[in-house]
Design an enzyme around this catalytic site. Structure first.
Site, PDB file in Angstrom:
ATOM      1  CE  LYS A 100      -1.100   1.479  13.466  1.00 45.54           C
ATOM      2  NZ  LYS A 100      -0.507   0.241  12.981  1.00 45.54           N
ATOM      3  CG  ASP A 136      -0.224  -0.295   2.518  1.00 41.08           C
ATOM      4  OD1 ASP A 136       0.998  -0.516   2.490  1.00 41.08           O
ATOM      5  OD2 ASP A 136      -0.892  -0.286   3.566  1.00 41.08           O
TER       6      ASP A 136
HETATM    7  P1  GTP Z   1      -5.994  -2.337   7.400  1.00 35.48           P
HETATM    8  O1  GTP Z   1      -6.991  -3.444   7.651  1.00 35.48           O
HETATM    9  O2  GTP Z   1      -6.636  -1.100   6.917  1.00 35.48           O
HETATM   10  O3  GTP Z   1      -5.065  -2.123   8.574  1.00 35.48           O
HETATM   11  O4  GTP Z   1      -5.055  -2.799   6.184  1.00 35.48           O
HETATM   12  P2  GTP Z   1      -4.197  -4.138   5.980  1.00 35.48           P
HETATM   13  O5  GTP Z   1      -5.003  -5.309   6.360  1.00 35.48           O
HETATM   14  O6  GTP Z   1      -3.678  -4.133   4.586  1.00 35.48           O
HETATM   15  O7  GTP Z   1      -3.015  -4.021   7.029  1.00 35.48           O
HETATM   16  P3  GTP Z   1      -1.663  -3.232   6.917  1.00 35.48           P
HETATM   17  O8  GTP Z   1      -1.865  -1.938   6.202  1.00 35.48           O
HETATM   18  O9  GTP Z   1      -1.045  -3.170   8.235  1.00 35.48           O
HETATM   19  O10 GTP Z   1      -0.785  -4.218   6.021  1.00 35.48           O
HETATM   20  C1  GTP Z   1       0.473  -3.887   5.512  1.00 35.48           C
HETATM   21  C2  GTP Z   1       0.747  -4.794   4.324  1.00 35.48           C
HETATM   22  O11 GTP Z   1       0.797  -6.147   4.728  1.00 35.48           O
HETATM   23  C3  GTP Z   1      -0.306  -4.686   3.247  1.00 35.48           C
HETATM   24  O12 GTP Z   1       0.342  -4.742   2.000  1.00 35.48           O
HETATM   25  C4  GTP Z   1      -1.173  -5.911   3.501  1.00 35.48           C
HETATM   26  O13 GTP Z   1      -1.759  -6.416   2.305  1.00 35.48           O
HETATM   27  C5  GTP Z   1      -0.193  -6.907   4.054  1.00 35.48           C
HETATM   28  N1  GTP Z   1      -0.787  -7.805   5.062  1.00 35.48           N
HETATM   29  C6  GTP Z   1      -1.333  -7.444   6.254  1.00 35.48           C
HETATM   30  N2  GTP Z   1      -1.759  -8.527   6.913  1.00 35.48           N
HETATM   31  C7  GTP Z   1      -1.476  -9.593   6.118  1.00 35.48           C
HETATM   32  C8  GTP Z   1      -1.694 -11.011   6.250  1.00 35.48           C
HETATM   33  O14 GTP Z   1      -2.233 -11.505   7.240  1.00 35.48           O
HETATM   34  N3  GTP Z   1      -1.276 -11.790   5.227  1.00 35.48           N
HETATM   35  C9  GTP Z   1      -0.671 -11.286   4.116  1.00 35.48           C
HETATM   36  N4  GTP Z   1      -0.295 -12.131   3.153  1.00 35.48           N
HETATM   37  N5  GTP Z   1      -0.477  -9.971   3.950  1.00 35.48           N
HETATM   38  C10 GTP Z   1      -0.862  -9.127   4.945  1.00 35.48           C
END
Ligand code: GTP
Length: 347
Positions: free
Chosen positions: A157, A106
């Site tokens: 955080k 992201d």
């Molecule tokens: P929010 O629900 O809005 O917090 O977004 P998110 O679920 O994408 O979490 P976050 O922004 O913390 O994730 C950072 C990156 O790690 C992103 O590119 C996510 O797609 C990826 N990511 C987060 N959790 C997982 C997971 O459980 N498995 C995998 N494969 N990728 C994850």
């Protein structure tokens, strides 16, 4: 060298835009962010990529397939349940036997990946974390480091009073494969909260790389919109697009009535029809197959594909997801608009 993209998150903060598609697939200037990020790797000679998927994995699988259409080799590793960022990395262990890159998906940044990898080697690090300076570190993972730029502590955080550095984890890492054995398998693990602190405790060398000048995570609608405004203001360069002259891009097959007022910067996708007296821009991004009716106004907004904006409608600082219809004369300001759900943005 190979790269891993973590693409399995639920993207809850970006809802309703992520109701139907995973966050890495949201369009940036008409093309999925993940596609842009993967194609950037080709410029530095990386053509093997692992995608660690979970939420809406099918969508990603369908778009990228085995990567042939992008001139890359793409492997998909799907989690049945989200394993967290660290668990997802562990789950792809078999693909990596040499230094490799990891990306949160992201992120939009101008990070020089070649320089990052050279820096990692120069620092003889086990892990290198790209960091970036932000105004409000308490929303991020704050990293403290010593005078030689090796990490000494991590705080996820932190409360405003606990903030001791405004350098935060930019979600781009270089890993040596040997650290993978330190990540527990088969359960949810966070790389930020659990793996990095544990690696420090065990004496691994974690370098920080401060070379990002532009960086934004598009994880909320506000930031997603901001990213587009930054691209249009020339703060972030996107390959093939240059808005430094308040440019107007028009995709193939678009039909724009002679009376339409277009004020750049503006991006118009393919097969867009814009009718009499509409006002487009400044800072309008219109996806493919969009129909804009007579006298409609689109300003400071991002419209995805297959949208109808009926006559007299007005969209200001608004994001409209694919397949929506904005009814005649309706006005939306600071709104995230999706078929089944919409809400005001905090901007
Ligand atoms: P929010 O629900 O809005 O917090 O977004 P998110 O679920 O994408 O979490 P976050 O922004 O913390 O994730 C950072 C990156 O790690 C992103 O590119 C996510 O797609 C990826 N990511 C987060 N959790 C997982 C997971 O459980 N498995 C995998 N494969 N990728 C994850």
């Amino acid at each position: 060298m190979k790269a891993l993209f973590l693409v399995g998150g639920m993207g809850t903060r970006l809802r309703p835009l992520t109701n139907k598609i995973p966050k890495p697939m949201v369009p940036i200037m008409g093309k999925p962010l993940l596609e842009r990020s993967i194609l950037n790797l080709k410029n530095i000679g990386i053509n093997e990529v692992v995608l660690s998927t979970c939420y809406r994995a099918q969508h990603i699988q369908k778009h990228f397939g085995d990567g042939q259409r992008f001139g890359m080799r793409i492997y998909h590793v799907r989690e049945d349940i989200p394993l967290g960022t660290g668990g997802a990395i562990k789950n792809t262990e078999k693909y990596f036997d040499d230094t490799f890159l990891i990306f949160n998906s992201d992120i939009l940044s101008d990070i020089n990946l070649k320089e990052l990898v050279e820096y990692h080697k120069k620092k003889a690090a086990d892990v290198t974390i790209a960091v970036t300076q932000v105004d409000n570190p308490s929303m991020y993972g704050v990293i403290e480091y010593d005078e030689n730029d090796y990490a000494v502590s991590f705080r996820e955080k932190p409360q405003p009073e606990e903030v001791t550095s405004n350098f935060v984890n930019a979600g781009v890492y270089v890993f040596e494969p040997k650290v993978l054995k330190e990540i527990p398998g088969g359960r949810v693990v966070s790389v930020e909260r659990e793996v990095f602190p544990k690696l420090l405790e065990k004496g691994y060398k974690i370098a920080v790389y401060k070379g990002c000048s532009y960086w934004i995570d598009i994880g909320t609608p506000e930031k997603y919109l901001q990213a587009h405004m930054d691209i249009m203001a020339g703060k972030c360069r996107i390959s093939g697009l240059d808005f430094s002259d308040k440019g107007v891009y028009r995709g193939p097959g678009s039909s724009i009535h002679g009376s339409v007022k277009i004020q750049g910067p503006v991006y118009i996708g393919a097969n867009v029809k814009i009718e009499e007296n509409a006002i487009i821009g400044p800072n309008a991004i219109i996806g493919n197959n969009v129909h804009v009716g007579q006298g409609a106004k689109i300003i400071g907004s991002v419209i995805w594909d297959d949208v109808v904006v009926e006559s007299g409608a007005k969209l200001v600082n608004t994001i409209v997801a694919s397949n929506c219809r904005i009814k005649q004369g309706c006005e939306h300001y600071r709104t995230v608009y999706a078929e089944e759900d919409s809400r005001l943005m905090a901007i």
